[in-house]
Structure formats: C-alpha cells, structure tokens
Scaffold this motif. Structure first.
Motif, PDB file in Angstrom:
ATOM      1  N   PRO A   1       0.695  -1.255   0.133  1.00 17.77           N
ATOM      2  CA  PRO A   1       0.024  -0.205   0.153  1.00 17.77           C
ATOM      3  C   PRO A   1       0.920   1.380   0.121  1.00 17.77           C
ATOM      4  O   PRO A   1       2.358   1.374   0.857  1.00 17.77           O
ATOM      5  N   SER A   2       0.193   2.071  -0.627  1.00 16.87           N
ATOM      6  CA  SER A   2       0.658   3.365  -0.976  1.00 16.87           C
ATOM      7  C   SER A   2       1.331   4.284   0.280  1.00 16.87           C
ATOM      8  O   SER A   2       1.928   5.240   0.736  1.00 16.87           O
ATOM      9  N   ALA A   3       0.519   4.014   1.263  1.00 19.23           N
ATOM     10  CA  ALA A   3       0.148   4.426   2.340  1.00 19.23           C
ATOM     11  C   ALA A   3       1.783   3.627   4.005  1.00 19.23           C
ATOM     12  O   ALA A   3       1.366   4.546   4.700  1.00 19.23           O
ATOM     13  N   HIS A   4       2.189   2.671   3.567  1.00 18.33           N
ATOM     14  CA  HIS A   4       3.037   2.582   4.701  1.00 18.33           C
ATOM     15  C   HIS A   4       4.272   2.806   4.495  1.00 18.33           C
ATOM     16  O   HIS A   4       4.763   2.026   3.905  1.00 18.33           O
ATOM     17  N   HIS A   5       4.480   4.003   4.745  1.00 14.73           N
ATOM     18  CA  HIS A   5       5.949   4.365   4.706  1.00 14.73           C
ATOM     19  C   HIS A   5       6.516   4.181   5.554  1.00 14.73           C
ATOM     20  O   HIS A   5       7.957   3.784   4.457  1.00 14.73           O
ATOM     21  N   ILE A   6       7.068   3.518   6.252  1.00 13.85           N
ATOM     22  CA  ILE A   6       8.057   2.534   7.295  1.00 13.85           C
ATOM     23  C   ILE A   6       8.442   1.663   6.185  1.00 13.85           C
ATOM     24  O   ILE A   6       9.693   1.304   6.322  1.00 13.85           O
ATOM     25  N   ALA A   7       7.401   1.164   6.024  1.00 16.08           N
ATOM     26  CA  ALA A   7       7.625   0.465   4.997  1.00 16.08           C
ATOM     27  C   ALA A   7       8.479  -0.063   3.665  1.00 16.08           C
ATOM     28  O   ALA A   7       9.341  -0.853   3.008  1.00 16.08           O
ATOM     29  N   LEU A   8       7.885   0.832   3.057  1.00 21.89           N
ATOM     30  CA  LEU A   8       8.033   1.536   1.430  1.00 21.89           C
ATOM     31  C   LEU A   8      10.100   2.007   1.829  1.00 21.89           C
ATOM     32  O   LEU A   8      10.758   1.846   1.098  1.00 21.89           O
ATOM     33  N   VAL A   9       9.911   2.795   3.129  1.00 20.89           N
ATOM     34  CA  VAL A   9      11.965   3.826   3.385  1.00 20.89           C
ATOM     35  C   VAL A   9      12.222   2.357   3.329  1.00 20.89           C
ATOM     36  O   VAL A   9      13.348   1.720   2.634  1.00 20.89           O
ATOM     37  N   LEU A  10      11.874   1.338   4.228  1.00 25.90           N
ATOM     38  CA  LEU A  10      13.125   0.604   3.909  1.00 25.90           C
ATOM     39  C   LEU A  10      13.104  -1.014   3.363  1.00 25.90           C
ATOM     40  O   LEU A  10      14.141  -1.446   2.550  1.00 25.90           O
ATOM     41  N   THR A  11      12.130  -0.675   2.056  1.00 26.07           N
ATOM     42  CA  THR A  11      12.308  -1.546   0.846  1.00 26.07           C
ATOM     43  C   THR A  11      13.222  -0.535  -0.095  1.00 26.07           C
ATOM     44  O   THR A  11      14.066  -1.224  -1.216  1.00 26.07           O
ATOM     45  N   HIS A  12      13.196   0.135  -0.017  1.00 25.99           N
ATOM     46  CA  HIS A  12      13.840   1.016  -1.020  1.00 25.99           C
ATOM     47  C   HIS A  12      15.270   1.322  -0.299  1.00 25.99           C
ATOM     48  O   HIS A  12      15.875   1.353  -1.935  1.00 25.99           O
ATOM     49  N   THR A  13      15.919   0.775   0.636  1.00 27.23           N
ATOM     50  CA  THR A  13      16.470   0.932   1.167  1.00 27.23           C
ATOM     51  C   THR A  13      17.467  -0.162   0.847  1.00 27.23           C
ATOM     52  O   THR A  13      18.303  -0.322   0.623  1.00 27.23           O
ATOM     53  N   ARG A  14      16.761  -0.946   0.746  1.00 31.71           N
ATOM     54  CA  ARG A  14      17.642  -2.780   0.705  1.00 31.71           C
ATOM     55  C   ARG A  14      17.545  -2.233  -0.969  1.00 31.71           C
ATOM     56  O   ARG A  14      18.379  -2.827  -1.728  1.00 31.71           O
ATOM     57  N   LEU A  15      16.601  -2.281  -2.034  1.00 27.96           N
ATOM     58  CA  LEU A  15      16.852  -1.564  -3.225  1.00 27.96           C
ATOM     59  C   LEU A  15      17.878  -0.584  -3.571  1.00 27.96           C
ATOM     60  O   LEU A  15      18.481  -1.105  -4.678  1.00 27.96           O
ATOM     61  N   THR A  16      18.107   0.013  -2.586  1.00 25.41           N
ATOM     62  CA  THR A  16      19.812   1.149  -3.086  1.00 25.41           C
ATOM     63  C   THR A  16      20.530   0.054  -2.804  1.00 25.41           C
ATOM     64  O   THR A  16      21.759   0.048  -3.538  1.00 25.41           O
ATOM     65  N   GLU A  17      20.800  -0.399  -1.944  1.00 20.50           N
ATOM     66  CA  GLU A  17      21.543  -1.777  -1.333  1.00 20.50           C
ATOM     67  C   GLU A  17      21.371  -2.382  -2.179  1.00 20.50           C
ATOM     68  O   GLU A  17      23.346  -2.809  -3.015  1.00 20.50           O
ATOM     69  N   THR A  18      20.899  -3.596  -3.200  1.00 28.55           N
ATOM     70  CA  THR A  18      21.154  -4.670  -4.101  1.00 28.55           C
ATOM     71  C   THR A  18      21.496  -4.024  -4.938  1.00 28.55           C
ATOM     72  O   THR A  18      22.807  -4.582  -6.311  1.00 28.55           O
ATOM     73  N   SER A  19      21.062  -2.596  -5.253  1.00 28.20           N
ATOM     74  CA  SER A  19      21.626  -1.944  -6.829  1.00 28.20           C
ATOM     75  C   SER A  19      23.024  -1.995  -7.049  1.00 28.20           C
ATOM     76  O   SER A  19      23.674  -1.541  -8.144  1.00 28.20           O
ATOM     77  N   LEU A  20      23.380  -1.409  -5.624  1.00 26.43           N
ATOM     78  CA  LEU A  20      25.033  -0.637  -5.809  1.00 26.43           C
ATOM     79  C   LEU A  20      25.900  -2.274  -5.478  1.00 26.43           C
ATOM     80  O   LEU A  20      26.996  -2.012  -6.487  1.00 26.43           O
ATOM     81  N   ALA A  21      25.209  -3.049  -5.048  1.00 24.34           N
ATOM     82  CA  ALA A  21      26.172  -4.429  -5.437  1.00 24.34           C
ATOM     83  C   ALA A  21      25.845  -4.880  -6.589  1.00 24.34           C
ATOM     84  O   ALA A  21      26.796  -5.752  -6.674  1.00 24.34           O
TER      85      ALA A  21
END
Length: 467
Positions: free
Chosen positions: A382-402
C-alpha cells in the motif's frame, strides 16, 4: 565514603575473553549503538570499572551481553561486578517483578506513560530467563487439524472492539512507525483493556478472547516501542504478551510473538536469542498453525539462518515459507471467522513475505534475486505504508549498488526520501544513515552528492524534531 574495592569479577571476565580494556569499551559502544545509545567509552572508563566504579544502566547489561557473545555462554549482570544497587534499580524492578501477568501489565502501561519511568524500564536489560517456558496441552483427535488461534477465538461477533483496535494500531505502525501514537496505545491498554483482565468479584476469570486480544495489543505496543528506539521496553511488553497468550491457550499468538522477538534480537546482533526464539516459535505453533502463521515463522527462521551464514538451511526454511504462502493464497480470506478484521495476527501479507524473502536472499549474496523479491513487495505494498516503503527502497539501493547500477540506486534513494518525512521510527533513521554511507564512494558524482546532501538535511530535521 569508603574506598572502592577492585572489581575482580570484571577482571576475570576480561582475562577469560582475551580482550584488552579498549577492546571491551569498543564492543560496548558498538552494541550500545544497536540499542540507540551514543556511548563514548574508552580504556580509561574500563580502568575505572576495574577499580570499582559502576556505570549507569543499561551499560552493565551491555557489558554482560558482549562478554556472553565473546565467550559463547550466558553471562549475567551479577557476574560482571557492575550491577546497580537495589536503590538504583528499585523503580524498574517494582514494575517487572510482579508475578501476576495482569498486575505486571498494568504497572508496565502506567510506567510507560511517564517519560522518566519509561527510560528506566528501557535501561533494564532483558534476559533470556524472563521468557516463560509453558507446558501446552497435547492436541489429539479430530481437533488436531483445527487452528485454535485468534481466527477461532476472537471473532467480530464476540469482541469487535479489541479486534478493531488491533487493526487500527497495527495500521498506524505500518504507516508512520513506532514513535507515532505509541503512547495512545499504552493509554488505551491501561484505561480500557486492563479492567477487563481483572478477575470478577465472583472469581470468574477473563474470557480467552479478551486475553488473546490483550496479548495482541501488548505485542503491538512492544513492536512500537522497539521501533521507537526502546528495544528493552519492547521486550518487556512482549513478555507480557506471551503470558497473556499462554493464559488464553493461544499457541499461534504465542509463536508469532516469539518470532517477532527473534527478529528484534537479530537486529541487535543477538544471534543466540534469535536462534533459540525462532526455533521455539516453530515448535510451539507446530500442531495448530495456519498456513499464514507457518509462512511467517519459517520466513523468520530463514532470516536467522541466513544471518548465520547457513545457506542450505536458510533456503530450506525459505522454501517451507513459500509453500505455506502458496497454500495461504489458495485459501483466500475467511470472513466467516473474522480473519479479515484481525489481519496482523491471522494473515501474512504478500508484501511483507516478499520483503523478508528479499532480506534472506540479500544476506546470502543473491543480490539479483533479492532485488526481484523487493520489487515484488513494492508491487503489492500500500502506498501509505511509509515505514515499509522506506526500508524496501533502502534495500533496493543496496542491491542496486551491489550490482553496479548507480542510476538505479539513486532512483531508489529519491523514492525513499519522498516517504521518509512521514515516518517516526528508529529503523528509518538507521536506514537513511546506511544509505548515505553507502553513497560515500560516489561523492564526486553530481547526482549522488546532491542526494547525500538531501539525506543529510532530512537527518538534521529528524534530529531537531527529537530535541
């Protein structure tokens, strides 16, 4: 004042561990960071401890934990020679020592409402001995295949109020984080729930449905406390949730709470507890767990195994979770038993499952597969689940850099920056810090430098708001 006596117990532990005073200080500082503490101890501070001085709580508990991890065995605070005096720890002990879980729950909620007593409770380090080891009745015969968790016990027809409040506060925590509305949940439990847990004048015990609903609310309070940077307070709430779930005879909620505690221990680098609690959760729930609960438990166990570097075991647990997830998806929501109103404890959302699946794969070094799992999580989040969205985009940042994809990583950073201002969570603060550090090697890249500056601004705003 009399002369201090040398702390021979601490000296013995140092000798057994092979650490120097400076190494002990650095280990305590590092663990303190996990608990949201900014500690600046050095070898001089440890020298003072050896001479007989005692640091304020929760530092003695941190010292015991780091020695336990170093030595591979349980080390209690008393063994360090740093334990506080009875007068210093009296207020917290008065809250936590009540034998009756309802009395302890009432004291806990009232103490949580007072900022000073709340911090004192968080300084009271949680120990494995605080976890009850209940004996559960054997399940046999035709009833063995029937789930006996909240889906059966707590239907809207029987107690819609508790079910609704579980859903409301779980949704708030998902959207904005544990530091938002947590005090409101504590007040609701203290004012509206605990009176229903007190035995009636005629001796009648609370109904199992009330005990189970209360356990779920305490579980949520613990999760919000931990997310607000108060992990020990969170553990104490979880302990009360376990007590209430056991009184209700609800193995599912008991197991769910143990699994959540295991993941918190994992975030705190406490692998011993993470391993024990994640395994115990599966053992407790085994006879009656629904597919959703089994998926949640196996996914948590997979995360612990992956963190320990046990690739084969982690993938086996992940496969078990995937099979349970497929089974749960095939059954669909059962509105007849009220599961829809009790989503946090009866349904494991696909978005949450795919996120944990991504975490497991990332920990195992499978960055491409992890990125796919995180994207699948985003697709149904859901677009309003801001906590999970921050954490998921963080993980995707890490995997993209890797994977060497800087442009993709920067786009993920932009997305997490859009959601971060809505959050009030220690985890999202940590996520921003992690992302900014991961971009440090690219500081000469114009867009990377711009995003790092923006992240720094967001972090300063958070710091200013917390003052």
């Amino acid at each position: 004042m009399g002369r201090r006596r040398p702390n021979r117990q601490l000296a013995a532990l140092l000798a057994e561990s092979g650490w120097s005073a400076g190494e002990l200080a650095r280990a305590v500082n590092a663990l303190g960071t996990k608990y949201g503490l900014r500690l600046r101890y050095d070898r001089t501070a440890v020298a003072h401890w050896l001479e007989g001085s005692r640091p304020r709580p929760p530092v003695p508990g941190l010292v015991a934990q780091v020695f336990g991890r170093r030595l591979g065995r349980a080390v209690h605070v008393g063994e360090t020679g740093l334990e506080s005096t009875a007068a210093a720890r009296g207020s917290a002990d008065a809250v936590l020592s009540a034998g009756d879980p309802v009395e302890r729950l009432i004291a806990l909620c009232h103490a949580d409402a007072d900022p000073g007593r709340r911090l004192a409770l968080n300084r009271k380090m949680f120990t494995a001995a605080d976890i009850p080891l209940p004996v559960w009745p054997q399940v046999a015969g035709p009833q063995a295949d029937r789930p006996v968790g909240m889906a059966q016990q707590m239907t809207p027809r029987r107690d819609a109020r508790l079910a609704d409040m579980v859903a409301v506060f779980a949704d708030l925590a998902e959207k904005y984080g544990g530091a938002h509305a947590r005090s409101a949940l504590g007040a609701y439990i203290a004012d509206d729930v605990t009176p229903r847990l007190v035995p009636a004048p005629d001796g009648g015990a609370p109904e199992p449905v009330v005990l189970t609903g209360s356990a779920c609310l305490l579980h949520l309070l613990g999760t919000m406390a931990a997310d607000a940077g108060l992990p020990n307070l969170g553990y104490h709430c979880y302990r009360s949730a376990l007590d209430l779930a056991h009184r209700a005879g609800d193995r599912n909620v008991y197991a769910i709470t143990l699994r959540t505690m295991a993941v918190l221990a994992l975030r705190l680098d406490d692998m011993t507890r993470a391993r024990q609690w994640s395994q115990a959760a599966l053992e407790v729930a085994a006879p009656t767990a629904t597919p959703d609960v089994r998926c949640y438990l196996h996914a948590g166990r997979a995360a612990v195994r992956a963190a320990e570097g046990e690739r084969r075991a982690a993938l086996a647990e992940l496969l078990a979770a995937e099979r349970s997830h497929e089974t749960a998806a095939g059954t669909g929501p059962d509105t007849a038993d009220g599961a829809g109103a009790l989503g946090p404890f009866t349904r494991y959302p696909p978005a949450a499952f795919h996120y944990v699946r991504g975490e497991v794969l990332q920990a195992l070094g499978d960055h491409a597969q992890a990125a796919t799992a995180f994207q699948e999580s985003l697709a149904v989040r859901p677009s309003a689940h801001h906590i999970a969205l921050v954490l998921t985009h963080t993980r995707l940042t890490e995997t993209s850099l890797a994977l060497g994809e800087l442009d993709g990583a920067l786009e993920q950073c932009r997305q997490l920056c859009a959601h971060y201002p809505y959050t009030a969570s220690r985890r999202t603060v940590t996520a921003l810090t992690t992302v900014r550090r991961s971009l440090a090697p690219y500081r000469r890249h114009p867009q990377a430098r711009q995003i790092r500056d923006h992240l720094a601004q967001l972090m300063r705003r958070t710091s200013d708001a917390a003052r």
